[in-house]
Design a protein around this motif. Structure first.
Motif, PDB file in Angstrom:
ATOM      1  N   UNK A  69       0.832  -1.195   0.000  1.00 31.81           N
ATOM      2  CA  UNK A  69       0.000   0.000   0.000  1.00 31.81           C
ATOM      3  C   UNK A  69       0.869   1.249   0.000  1.00 31.81           C
ATOM      4  N   UNK A  70       1.942   1.213   0.795  1.00 32.39           N
ATOM      5  CA  UNK A  70       2.851   2.359   0.856  1.00 32.39           C
ATOM      6  C   UNK A  70       3.479   2.607  -0.509  1.00 32.39           C
ATOM      7  N   UNK A  71       3.761   1.514  -1.222  1.00 31.00           N
ATOM      8  CA  UNK A  71       4.349   1.646  -2.552  1.00 31.00           C
ATOM      9  C   UNK A  71       3.335   2.094  -3.587  1.00 31.00           C
ATOM     10  N   UNK A  72       2.105   2.353  -3.152  1.00 31.98           N
ATOM     11  CA  UNK A  72       1.131   2.933  -4.069  1.00 31.98           C
ATOM     12  C   UNK A  72       0.222   1.927  -4.751  1.00 31.98           C
ATOM     13  N   UNK A  73       0.247   0.672  -4.298  1.00 25.38           N
ATOM     14  CA  UNK A  73      -0.653  -0.317  -4.903  1.00 25.38           C
ATOM     15  C   UNK A  73      -2.067  -0.098  -4.378  1.00 25.38           C
ATOM     16  N   UNK A  74      -3.058  -0.286  -5.241  1.00 27.56           N
ATOM     17  CA  UNK A  74      -4.432  -0.199  -4.764  1.00 27.56           C
ATOM     18  C   UNK A  74      -4.745  -1.477  -3.995  1.00 27.56           C
ATOM     19  N   UNK A  75      -5.869  -1.449  -3.295  1.00 27.12           N
ATOM     20  CA  UNK A  75      -6.259  -2.594  -2.491  1.00 27.12           C
ATOM     21  C   UNK A  75      -6.358  -3.860  -3.373  1.00 27.12           C
ATOM     22  N   UNK A  76      -6.983  -3.670  -4.533  1.00 26.25           N
ATOM     23  CA  UNK A  76      -7.195  -4.807  -5.426  1.00 26.25           C
ATOM     24  C   UNK A  76      -5.855  -5.358  -5.920  1.00 26.25           C
ATOM     25  N   UNK A  77      -4.950  -4.437  -6.274  1.00 27.43           N
ATOM     26  CA  UNK A  77      -3.619  -4.869  -6.731  1.00 27.43           C
ATOM     27  C   UNK A  77      -2.897  -5.636  -5.629  1.00 27.43           C
ATOM     28  N   UNK A  78      -3.011  -5.111  -4.401  1.00 29.44           N
ATOM     29  CA  UNK A  78      -2.372  -5.799  -3.277  1.00 29.44           C
ATOM     30  C   UNK A  78      -2.900  -7.223  -3.159  1.00 29.44           C
ATOM     31  N   UNK A  79      -4.227  -7.336  -3.249  1.00 30.89           N
ATOM     32  CA  UNK A  79      -4.826  -8.657  -3.104  1.00 30.89           C
ATOM     33  C   UNK A  79      -4.330  -9.590  -4.209  1.00 30.89           C
ATOM     34  N   UNK A  80      -4.258  -9.051  -5.433  1.00 29.07           N
ATOM     35  CA  UNK A  80      -3.907  -9.915  -6.562  1.00 29.07           C
ATOM     36  C   UNK A  80      -2.427 -10.276  -6.574  1.00 29.07           C
ATOM     37  N   UNK A  81      -1.582  -9.264  -6.336  1.00 23.03           N
ATOM     38  CA  UNK A  81      -0.145  -9.491  -6.501  1.00 23.03           C
ATOM     39  C   UNK A  81       0.525 -10.032  -5.244  1.00 23.03           C
ATOM     40  N   UNK A  82       0.007  -9.661  -4.078  1.00 23.41           N
ATOM     41  CA  UNK A  82       0.700 -10.032  -2.840  1.00 23.41           C
ATOM     42  C   UNK A  82      -0.013 -11.174  -2.114  1.00 23.41           C
ATOM     43  N   UNK A  83      -1.312 -11.001  -1.891  1.00 23.83           N
ATOM     44  CA  UNK A  83      -2.028 -11.969  -1.064  1.00 23.83           C
ATOM     45  C   UNK A  83      -2.295 -13.270  -1.826  1.00 23.83           C
TER      46      UNK A  83
END
Lengths: 299, 277
Positions: free
Chosen positions: B173-187
């Motif tokens: 999130x700090x790196x500017x990813x949206x919530x959806x991007x975080x879910x897709x790329x990280x989680x």
């Protein structure tokens, strides 16, 4: 709280509910609602068929149950089955768990073997044991013959006197893995230091088992025996395949009896009433059991 | 020293006893499944077949009814697995990441629902499904299975979510990813093993289930494997025991694989008491 924080909290809460909704809705519609309706059905004269009027009949079903010999017989058999399986299963599982906790060779293999019954669907377990008990092509009769005890050959599942014990043995076999694994986990949770301290104080193996292992294992024992009892009392598939309640109703467990009432004779209300009685009995028995254990723990 | 050696010997004898008790029925079914019909009617059956044959397996495979039942079971179990995960995933994330009392309520319900015999559940379910014309359909059965598998699937998945450090999401999130991007790329990538385990659990619980399938599906065309196998029981002649044993063994393979997959966790105790039999 600032307004911004409050707004955030609110939007968070909305998100949470939105995320939970797809899971909660089906559980509500297909689990909570049916269960409540099932309890209610037990107080009605509901019958199978599309356009049958259902009316509230209060405790009529229960009065009828009281004078129903078949119910009493199913109830008795259910108790023998549930207590028999649960107690023997526990004793055998504790023995196996204690062995598996020892540094023995082949322990890994034995642990896998101990899991196998768990991996088998109840229907298959039933079919398999029918093969073992088969009067002509069965393993058991053949072993008796080879062992020189031909006189003991039996139609195990078809004989009035042996059907229930034979079925109970299968119940023990099928349920042992869960109990063993849970007890094994419990044993591994007993602090080693306690054992070592007791050994230093000169306690024998048996003394250590009684005064260190058992008290530490007690919560696990209570949990697993309670669950086992509930599962056994409500079990269905295994005995349905083994004997379908026969011979002559000798293995007619309460669940089989309720199933026949509901789906063979269409007496939905009566079957639901039987279900209600079973819940009350289980809760009552568990209450007595848990209270006694708790009192012992506090004494 | 001598006493200790006796104890050890006794322990091995006891262990052997357990292994025979647990293993022999299985060995016998295996043996039966390789016996030709001629050997089934022998007065004294043997543990090792004289003329082992694969015919029973071939027959179980080509037997129209068993083949269709296996296909039905596969369909129902796959649908159950996919739907369960789809429904459980968002809820599990919410339960793991946000504080809510619903988690406790859900767990309480799981425990409470164990108390109730299926007969209390199945009659109203039957009536409800009939109202929406889903009795005697695979869709109706799948719905019931999903609900049945859901509580445990939820509990399992939210454990997996909890194991993913929250800091990873915050860093994204700090790196500017949206919530959806975080879910897709990280989680999502980190959650993959959990999703696999959960869908396997749902698959197996549907594959092995008997009671609901027996009550909710009336036409033999739609019956699942356990129901079809159970129907063979009792009407089978002694000569048909071979194919029955072979079919039963084949029907056990999926759950055996599942347990092999989970074996390490189970015996180490981390999942103990979690899987209902």
């Amino acid at each position: 709280m600032t307004t911004v924080a409050r707004a955030r909290a609110r939007s968070d809460r909305t998100t949470v509910y939105l995320l939970l909704l797809p899971a909660l809705l089906p559980v509500l519609v297909l689990s909570v609602v049916p269960l409540l309706r099932g309890i209610y059905l037990g107080f009605t004269d509901a019958r199978a068929g599309r356009d049958v009027d259902t009316s509230f009949t209060g405790i009529d079903n229960y009065r009828e149950l009281l004078s129903d010999d078949l119910f009493w017989s199913a109830f008795r058999i259910g108790l023998v089955w549930a207590f028999g399986v649960t107690i023997l299963q526990f004793v055998l599982a504790l023995g196996l768990a204690l062995l598996l906790d020892q540094p023995l060779r082949f322990r890994g293999f034995a642990r896998v073997m101990a899991l196998v019954p768990w991996a088998m669907p109840p229907v298959i377990v039933g079919i398999m044991w029918r093969l073992v008990y088969h009067p002509d092509a069965g393993l058991l009769n053949e072993m008796l013959y080879r062992g020189g005890a031909e006189g003991l050959r039996h139609n195990w599942l078809g004989d009035f006197s042996t059907a229930l014990p034979a079925v109970i043995l299968v119940g023990i076999w099928a349920g042992m893995p869960q109990t063993t694994i849970v007890l094994l986990a419990g044993l591994q949770g007993v602090p080693r230091e306690l054992h070592e301290a007791a050994a230093v104080d000169g306690a024998s193996a048996w003394q250590r088992f009684r005064s260190v292992t058992i008290p530490n294992l007690m919560p696990v024992v209570i949990a697993i025996t309670s669950l086992d009892f509930i599962w056994n009392f409500n079990s269905f598939g295994l005995v349905y395949v083994l004997t379908a309640g026969g011979p002559g109703g000798r293995t007619m467990l309460p669940m089989l009896f309720a199933y026949e009432e509901a789906f063979r004779y269409g007496n939905y209300g009566y079957a639901a009433a039987l279900g209600n009685v079973m819940v009350v009995i289980i809760v009552a028995l568990l209450a007595v059991y848990l209270r006694r254990r708790l009192r012992e723990a506090n004494a | 020293m001598k006493a200790r050696r006796t104890t050890k010997a006794l322990q091995y004898v006891a262990l052997l006893g357990y292994m025979v008790f647990l293993g022999f029925p299985l060995v016998w079914m295996l043996s039966t499944s390789f016996k030709p019909p001629r050997e089934m009617v022998e007065i004294h059956p043997t543990l090792v077949p004289h003329n082992p044959t694969f015919d029973n397996y071939v027959e179980a495979f080509t037997e129209q009814e068993l083949g269709r039942a296996a296909l039905n079971s596969l369909q129902v179990s796959l649908a159950t697995a996919v739907l369960t995960v789809l429904v459980a995933l968002p809820a599990a994330y919410a339960l793991a990441r946000f504080k809510t009392r619903l988690g406790t309520v859900a767990l309480g319900w799981v425990l409470l629902s164990q108390l109730f015999p299926f007969v209390l559940l199945v009659i109203p379910l039957f009536l409800i499904l009939r109202q929406v014309d889903l009795v005697n359909t695979h869709a109706g059965l799948v719905l019931v299975y999903v609900v049945w598998a859901l509580p445990f699937a939820l509990w399992m998945l939210q454990g997996f979510v909890r194991n993913i450090p929250r800091e990873l999401e915050e860093a994204a999130a700090v790196d500017g990813a949206t919530r959806l991007q975080t879910l897709r790329r990280v989680v999502a990538p980190l959650l993959a093993p959990g999703v696999v385990a959960t869908s396997l659990f749902a698959f197996i619980s549907a594959w092995n289930e008997f009671f609901f399938a027996l009550v909710l599906l009336k036409s033999p065309d739609l019956a699942t494997l356990p129901v079809t196998l159970a129907r063979f029981v009792g009407v089978e002649g002694i000569a048909r025991l071979g194919p029955l044993a072979a079919g039963s063994l084949l029907a056990t393979v999926p759950s055996l694989l599942f347990f092999a997959f989970l074996q390490r966790r189970l015996t180490s105790g981390s999942l103990a008491g979690a899987v209902k039999g």
